[in-house]
Design a protein around this motif. Structure first.
Motif, PDB file in Angstrom:
ATOM      1  N   VAL A  56       0.830  -1.178   0.140  1.00 20.78           N
ATOM      2  CA  VAL A  56       0.032  -0.023  -0.019  1.00 20.78           C
ATOM      3  C   VAL A  56       0.862   1.203  -0.090  1.00 20.78           C
ATOM      4  O   VAL A  56       0.515   1.985  -0.658  1.00 20.78           O
ATOM      5  CB  VAL A  56      -0.910  -0.136   1.230  1.00 20.78           C
ATOM      6  CG1 VAL A  56      -1.530   1.363   1.762  1.00 20.78           C
ATOM      7  CG2 VAL A  56      -1.966  -1.151   1.038  1.00 20.78           C
ATOM      8  N   LEU A  57       1.898   1.225   0.856  1.00 17.95           N
ATOM      9  CA  LEU A  57       2.701   2.379   0.929  1.00 17.95           C
ATOM     10  C   LEU A  57       3.461   2.545  -0.443  1.00 17.95           C
ATOM     11  O   LEU A  57       3.571   3.656  -0.813  1.00 17.95           O
ATOM     12  CB  LEU A  57       3.623   2.423   2.174  1.00 17.95           C
ATOM     13  CG  LEU A  57       3.038   2.447   3.592  1.00 17.95           C
ATOM     14  CD1 LEU A  57       4.048   1.901   4.751  1.00 17.95           C
ATOM     15  CD2 LEU A  57       2.796   3.953   3.782  1.00 17.95           C
ATOM     16  N   ALA A  58       4.105   1.634  -0.931  1.00 12.36           N
ATOM     17  CA  ALA A  58       4.772   1.503  -2.323  1.00 12.36           C
ATOM     18  C   ALA A  58       3.731   2.193  -3.351  1.00 12.36           C
ATOM     19  O   ALA A  58       4.269   3.018  -3.892  1.00 12.36           O
ATOM     20  CB  ALA A  58       5.098   0.394  -2.349  1.00 12.36           C
ATOM     21  N   ALA A  60       1.118   4.003  -2.721  1.00  8.54           N
ATOM     22  CA  ALA A  60       0.909   5.586  -2.560  1.00  8.54           C
ATOM     23  C   ALA A  60       2.350   6.287  -2.893  1.00  8.54           C
ATOM     24  O   ALA A  60       2.074   7.564  -3.582  1.00  8.54           O
ATOM     25  CB  ALA A  60       0.761   5.697  -1.150  1.00  8.54           C
ATOM     26  N   ALA A  61       3.441   5.901  -2.473  1.00 14.56           N
ATOM     27  CA  ALA A  61       4.548   6.563  -3.084  1.00 14.56           C
ATOM     28  C   ALA A  61       4.745   6.701  -4.630  1.00 14.56           C
ATOM     29  O   ALA A  61       5.201   7.624  -5.034  1.00 14.56           O
ATOM     30  CB  ALA A  61       5.780   5.676  -2.475  1.00 14.56           C
TER      31      ALA A  61
ATOM     32  N   VAL B 137      -0.692   1.841   8.266  1.00 18.59           N
ATOM     33  CA  VAL B 137      -1.443   1.359   7.324  1.00 18.59           C
ATOM     34  C   VAL B 137      -2.189   0.162   7.729  1.00 18.59           C
ATOM     35  O   VAL B 137      -3.409  -0.123   7.270  1.00 18.59           O
ATOM     36  CB  VAL B 137      -0.773   1.349   6.084  1.00 18.59           C
ATOM     37  CG1 VAL B 137      -1.293   0.389   5.015  1.00 18.59           C
ATOM     38  CG2 VAL B 137       0.094   2.722   5.545  1.00 18.59           C
ATOM     39  N   THR B 189      -2.388   9.635   2.806  1.00 17.58           N
ATOM     40  CA  THR B 189      -2.136   8.613   1.736  1.00 17.58           C
ATOM     41  C   THR B 189      -1.142   9.079   1.165  1.00 17.58           C
ATOM     42  O   THR B 189      -0.069   8.030   1.023  1.00 17.58           O
ATOM     43  CB  THR B 189      -3.383   8.205   1.024  1.00 17.58           C
ATOM     44  OG1 THR B 189      -4.544   7.809   1.800  1.00 17.58           O
ATOM     45  CG2 THR B 189      -2.839   6.879   0.048  1.00 17.58           C
ATOM     46  N   ALA B 190      -1.302  10.242   0.309  1.00 14.33           N
ATOM     47  CA  ALA B 190      -0.059  10.614  -0.378  1.00 14.33           C
ATOM     48  C   ALA B 190       1.076  11.030   0.414  1.00 14.33           C
ATOM     49  O   ALA B 190       2.300  10.577   0.022  1.00 14.33           O
ATOM     50  CB  ALA B 190      -0.441  12.074  -1.210  1.00 14.33           C
ATOM     51  N   ALA B 192       1.921   9.718   3.282  1.00 14.39           N
ATOM     52  CA  ALA B 192       2.600   8.525   3.958  1.00 14.39           C
ATOM     53  C   ALA B 192       3.582   7.741   2.642  1.00 14.39           C
ATOM     54  O   ALA B 192       4.555   7.214   2.891  1.00 14.39           O
ATOM     55  CB  ALA B 192       1.371   7.380   4.195  1.00 14.39           C
ATOM     56  N   GLY B 193       2.858   7.971   1.531  1.00 16.60           N
ATOM     57  CA  GLY B 193       3.477   7.433   0.362  1.00 16.60           C
ATOM     58  C   GLY B 193       5.040   8.042   0.277  1.00 16.60           C
ATOM     59  O   GLY B 193       6.126   7.267  -0.010  1.00 16.60           O
ATOM     60  N   ARG B 194       5.169   9.429   0.472  1.00 12.93           N
ATOM     61  CA  ARG B 194       6.215  10.169   0.394  1.00 12.93           C
ATOM     62  C   ARG B 194       7.274   9.829   1.560  1.00 12.93           C
ATOM     63  O   ARG B 194       8.574   9.724   1.191  1.00 12.93           O
ATOM     64  CB  ARG B 194       5.784  11.702   0.356  1.00 12.93           C
ATOM     65  CG  ARG B 194       5.488  12.210  -1.047  1.00 12.93           C
ATOM     66  CD  ARG B 194       5.392  13.704  -1.184  1.00 12.93           C
ATOM     67  NE  ARG B 194       4.206  14.299  -0.534  1.00 12.93           N
ATOM     68  CZ  ARG B 194       2.887  14.370  -1.012  1.00 12.93           C
ATOM     69  NH1 ARG B 194       3.024  14.395  -2.415  1.00 12.93           N
ATOM     70  NH2 ARG B 194       1.944  14.829  -0.529  1.00 12.93           N
ATOM     71  N   PHE B 196       7.297   6.879   3.079  1.00 15.49           N
ATOM     72  CA  PHE B 196       7.880   5.541   2.708  1.00 15.49           C
ATOM     73  C   PHE B 196       9.008   5.505   1.682  1.00 15.49           C
ATOM     74  O   PHE B 196       9.958   4.765   1.698  1.00 15.49           O
ATOM     75  CB  PHE B 196       6.782   4.774   2.115  1.00 15.49           C
ATOM     76  CG  PHE B 196       7.014   3.410   1.933  1.00 15.49           C
ATOM     77  CD1 PHE B 196       7.379   2.433   3.086  1.00 15.49           C
ATOM     78  CD2 PHE B 196       7.152   2.745   0.702  1.00 15.49           C
ATOM     79  CE1 PHE B 196       7.405   0.950   2.684  1.00 15.49           C
ATOM     80  CE2 PHE B 196       7.391   1.452   0.357  1.00 15.49           C
ATOM     81  CZ  PHE B 196       7.629   0.620   1.458  1.00 15.49           C
ATOM     82  N   LEU B 197       8.821   6.656   0.492  1.00 15.65           N
ATOM     83  CA  LEU B 197       9.728   6.827  -0.246  1.00 15.65           C
ATOM     84  C   LEU B 197      10.983   7.198   0.296  1.00 15.65           C
ATOM     85  O   LEU B 197      12.148   6.658   0.069  1.00 15.65           O
ATOM     86  CB  LEU B 197       9.140   7.690  -1.286  1.00 15.65           C
ATOM     87  CG  LEU B 197       9.691   7.699  -2.713  1.00 15.65           C
ATOM     88  CD1 LEU B 197       9.641   6.487  -3.449  1.00 15.65           C
ATOM     89  CD2 LEU B 197       9.165   9.062  -3.453  1.00 15.65           C
TER      90      LEU B 197
END
Lengths: 538, 446
Positions: A56-58, A60-61, B137, B189-190, B192-194, B196-197
């Motif tokens: 999920v995180l990937a 979203a990234a 998550v 969400t966005a 958290a994606g950043r 994680f990145l």
């Protein structure tokens, strides 16, 4: 990192993102990630992506930058074109937005004038209270036919919204751009002429609107305004009647007499008093004649060689006629009488009922009564010397009837600020100049306040007299009372004298005074710059 | 002082400590976040995260009282926690105001040791943060929204301890954004994606190019010292980067690394200042007249201090810039004193909204964490009332973009009168912040 994005190969279409957010919201422990949105095959899909959370995180990234990069603006549904006259309505467009501002009518002021205004508008730069100078700037700009630059509109509008005294000046110079802005903000609505002057609105208006309408209409068409009130006066509640009658003060003239005369019989005392106060300003009225007769009956003469005026006190019971003409309790003073008594230093003098009645009568009766009885103003004023009720009554009559002849005579004895506007400026300056020169430090303040009421700018001569006297002051707190007044009224020709004054106070013992004088000098030179920069359009 | 007395009791305080030179602690105020208070006894100087502009504030005075009278309630320790001993970096990658980042003459061995230590701490912090992200998550963002501020602040504090203040700041800001924004679910969400990145990028830092390395350092909050940027590739400690012991082979081009120099005649396109009650920050956007390149100069000062005088919007200054590592648009320093050459009457090449968005998309592709990009729009009309009630910029062709919520649109409206004009601004998360408008052949700052 960029490779992770550009090489993602993920379809960035909306539903996938929404699906992803849905999963993220409820959590992967309750809802697994559908395979469709997993960014398989991307460089991110390496070690550690075996768990749903990581997937999920990937996703979203990868998807978040896709969304950010793929964002497209909304299309405007229909916007006004550049043509100010084209509001879009003709083209059938419905738009919530306003058309662009029409071009300004005034040229912009000089760069120097704008700089000065900048200084005045930025809080805490130069002057503790720049209000007087801002007013001066606005007055000069209005007279010179120029406007401030657009960047200054906002600070001007904000300041005048908070300070009502600045509003007329600001409204006069903001021009089309300022009105365009004001039309979009309710708190700036005061800029626009919002008072409805249409008499037909009277019938449907509420109380506050009726008052606004009457006031506005009195300024342009007093007759029509009076007739509106006349037709309805019987049916309006007392409080509103009094309010509306008071509003007749604007544009008052002899044509208003019949209405006011009839209102002396009104049911409400407040209305009767309001009508009487206006009739005080119309000495040629029938009421004026009646009061003249009543006063004449009290005027007597003593002495054969040197005739002296004697004025008797009226009887305790004056009779119904005089009660009608002078409604209300005579001992309750009108605002004008209170102000005059204050300026005469008679604030606490309490008087008997008969003396109060005489004061009321003298204040309301035509000043010509005295002439018809054979007395010049000077003789009457001399007789009034030790009778406060006569002095106050005469002064009130002079102010209400705006009688210049009497004003000059009374001013010679009593330089009251309220009389100053009725006296020729040259005479006012001559009289006050003598008093300025003779005044003690504490007496100086009232004399200068009176001089502040002179209608025209102070002449160079009078300004020099004031500065000469002021330079002898040694106590700074005395000067605080009239520093701003001096800054506003002194002629710029005294600047060298003020500079010498600065130098003279530049000693240890006079520091606080020195500061005051420097501030005075700053304000004076600023005022001169404003006057010069805004003199006429460039 | 009276207010300070009331606070000079152990109750509201946590994590207090002191050294010879420093007393610190966290004080629970009216908000949910405890204020971080530090008193430098050598100054004395006071620092507190509370919004009060008084210097010293009641918290600092109370801390001193507690330390003097508290009979051991402020325990002595050997060294202060990192985040309290140094002012928080004003912006990810920002140079700490007033702080001396490192001694002028550093011992290279000691420096290498410190760097290795820092990387160890960061490694552990990143692992911890990744576990936290997974929990977030797994349990769902909706339940995270129910969490108190302390949930986010606790994580932020751990990130600070792990020398990741840039991430800490973003996590801390999320607490408020969740309740402020209507699109909080998309936003979290966005974001958290950043985050994680950033975690993943850190793990493979030895394979990143210098630009990506620079971008990552900013998002993590590992500041690059002014002297490092100026020393560039020439100095003995050039470009320490993020290279670990095995990372000597990392890509290093002359472009995008720290220390690259660009000489040009720079148009000062716009300046933005903020003051959050503790810190003043100033962004100056420069655009090379010859190269066409953008550069961003950042200045910071504590409240009460004085920001470096801003370059005047619209002037063209000749100067050599030293660039920080990162993707375009890049942060820069003046390597030579800028001298004003002329006043520009226009903003230079401008694009329609679509063109600006394409450039913004390129910037996001290069750096997914990019907070904002500079844009020159050739002709937009500003209007107070957009469809949603907020102010908008409308292109005669029909594209319409909203202005950022924190911008007062009225100064711009007064200047433009709703007529289409060229504007310079910052494109920030789908909104425009107008910094400069071109009217009557003059560039006017807002």
């Amino acid at each position: 990192v960029s490779a992770a994005i550009s090489g993602a190969g993920v379809d960035p279409i909306g539903p996938d993102w929404d699906e992803l957010v849905t999963v993220a919201l409820v959590g992967t422990e309750r809802r697994p990630l559908p395979a469709a949105v997993a960014p398989d095959g991307t460089p991110l899909a390496g070690a550690g992506l075996d768990r749903d959370e990581a997937r999920v995180l990937a996703a979203a990234a990868v998807l978040a930058p896709w969304r950010a990069a793929g964002w497209r603006p909304a299309e405007d549904g229909g916007h006004p074109s550049g043509d100010p006259a084209d509001t879009g309505v003709e083209r059938g467009e419905i738009t919530g937005r306003v058309a662009p501002a029409p071009p300004d009518e005034r040229p912009v002021c000089s760069a120097r004038a704008a700089q000065v205004l900048d200084l005045l508008l930025v809080p805490g730069t130069t002057f503790a209270d720049p209000r007087g100078l801002i007013l001066h700037w606005l007055t000069c700009a209005a007279a010179g036919g120029v406007r401030p630059p657009h960047r200054q509109l906002l600070p001007l509008l904000a300041r005048a919204t908070a300070d009502g005294a600045l509003r007329p000046g600001v409204a006069a110079v903001v021009d089309q751009r300022g009105r365009w802005l004001a039309a979009q903000r309710p708190d700036w609505a005061w800029v626009l002429v919002k008072v409805d002057r249409d008499p037909s609105a009277w019938a449907t208006a509420g109380r506050a609107e009726r008052l606004d309408l009457l006031r506005a209409l009195r300024a342009t068409d007093p007759g029509t305004a009076r007739r509106l009130l006349e037709d309805d006066v019987a049916t309006l509640p007392a409080a509103e009647r009094a309010e509306l009658v008071e509003a007749l003060a604007t544009g008052l003239g002899p044509e208003d007499e019949p209405l006011l005369e009839s209102l002396l019989d009104d049911r409400a005392r407040t209305v009767r008093m309001a009508a009487a106060a206006l009739l005080d300003r119309l000495p040629a009225s029938r009421r004026g004649e009646r009061l003249a007769a009543a006063l004449t009956a009290l005027i007597g003469v003593s002495g054969r060689v040197r005739r002296r005026v004697e004025v008797d006190l009226p009887a305790e019971d004056a009779g119904p006629g005089l009660d009608r003409d002078l409604p209300g309790d005579a001992r309750v003073s009108s605002p004008l009488v209170v102000a005059l008594a204050g300026q005469l230093g008679l604030g606490n003098v309490s008087q008997g009922r008969r003396a109060a009645r005489l004061r009321r009568l003298v204040a309301a009766a035509p000043l010509s009564t005295w002439g018809r009885a054979g007395f010049e103003p000077a003789a009457v004023i001399a007789a009034a010397e030790d009778r406060p009720e006569l002095v106050v009554g005469l002064a009130a009559a002079v102010v209400a009837q705006a009688d210049h002849y009497w004003a000059a005579a009374l001013f010679a004895r009593l330089p009251l600020p309220l009389l100053v506007p009725l006296v020729p400026p040259a005479i006012a300056e001559a009289r006050l100049g003598l008093r300025v020169a003779r005044a003690t430090d504490t007496e100086l303040s009232p004399v200068l306040v009176a001089a502040g009421a002179i209608a025209e700018p102070w002449t160079a001569g009078f300004s020099a007299t004031v500065v000469d006297r002021a330079r002898a002051v040694r106590v700074p707190h005395v000067m605080v009372a009239w520093r701003d007044l001096l800054a506003e009224r002194l002629d710029p020709s005294v600047l060298p004298a003020v500079e010498a004054w600065i130098a003279a106070t530049d000693t240890d013992g006079l520091r606080p005074l020195h500061r005051q004088v420097r501030q005075l000098h700053q304000a004076l030179s600023m005022r001169r710059t404003i006057t010069e920069e805004l003199r006429g359009a460039p | 002082m009276k207010a300070a007395r009331g606070l000079a009791r152990p109750g509201p305080w946590s994590e207090t400590g002191s050294t010879d030179a420093l007393v610190w602690g966290r004080c629970q105020g009216s908000g949910s976040t405890p204020y971080q208070v530090t008193v430098d006894l050598t100054g004395p100087a006071f620092r507190c995260s509370c919004p009060s502009r008084k210097q010293p504030c009641k918290h600092a005075l109370a801390l001193l009282l507690l330390w003097v009278e508290g009979a051991g309630s402020v325990a002595d320790v050997d060294r202060a926690p990192e985040d309290l001993a140094r002012p928080r970096p004003p912006e990810a990658g920002g140079r700490s105001a007033g702080a001396t980042d490192r001694p002028a003459l550093a011992d290279p061995e000691a420096q290498a040791r410190r760097r290795a230590q820092r990387i160890d701490v960061m490694d552990a912090g990143i692992d911890d943060f990744e576990r936290w992200l997974h929990d977030l998550v797994r349990q769902g963002l909706a339940s995270a929204r129910q969490q108190p501020y302390a949930y986010w602040d606790g994580t932020a504090a751990r990130l600070v301890d792990a020398q990741l203040p840039g991430l800490a700041e973003r996590v801390r800001e999320m607490a408020g954004a969740l309740h402020r924004r209507s699109d909080w679910a998309d936003h979290l969400t966005a974001e958290a994606g950043r985050w994680f990145l950033a975690v993943r990028a850190w793990r493979r830092r030895d394979r990143l190019d210098p630009a990506a390395t620079g971008d990552l350092r900013v998002v993590l909050g590992w500041p690059t010292g002014r002297d490092e940027v100026l020393a560039g590739l020439r100095g003995p400690n050039a470009e320490p980067g993020l290279r670990g012991p095995n990372a000597e082979g990392g890509l290093r081009g002359p472009n995008a690394g720290a220390g690259e120099r660009v000489t040009d005649r720079w148009l000062v396109a716009g300046v933005h200042r903020t003051d959050d009650g503790r810190l003043q920050a100033q962004r100056t956007w420069l655009r090379g007249r010859g190269t066409g390149r953008w550069a961003l100069v950042l200045d910071f000062a504590v409240v009460g201090g004085t920001l470096r005088t801003a370059q005047v919007t619209g002037s063209v200054v000749g100067a050599e810039l030293a660039l920080y590592a990162g993707s375009e648009p890049r942060r820069a320093l003046f390597a030579t004193d800028p001298h004003v050459e002329e006043q520009a009457g226009d903003l230079g090449p401008a694009t329609p909204v679509a063109g600006a968005l394409a450039w913004a998309a390129d910037a996001v592709a290069a750096n997914p964490w990019v907070p904002r990009v500079p844009v020159v729009l050739e002709r937009v009309a500003l209007s107070a009332g957009g469809p949603g009630g907020g102010a908008v910029a409308v292109e005669p062709g029909g594209a319409m973009v909203g202005l950022v919520a924190d911008q007062d649109p009225w100064p711009a409206l007064a200047l433009t009168g709703g007529h289409p004009t060229p504007v310079f601004g910052e494109w920030e998360h789908g909104s425009l912040r107008v910094l400069t408008v071109a009217v009557d052949d003059t560039l006017v700052p807002l």
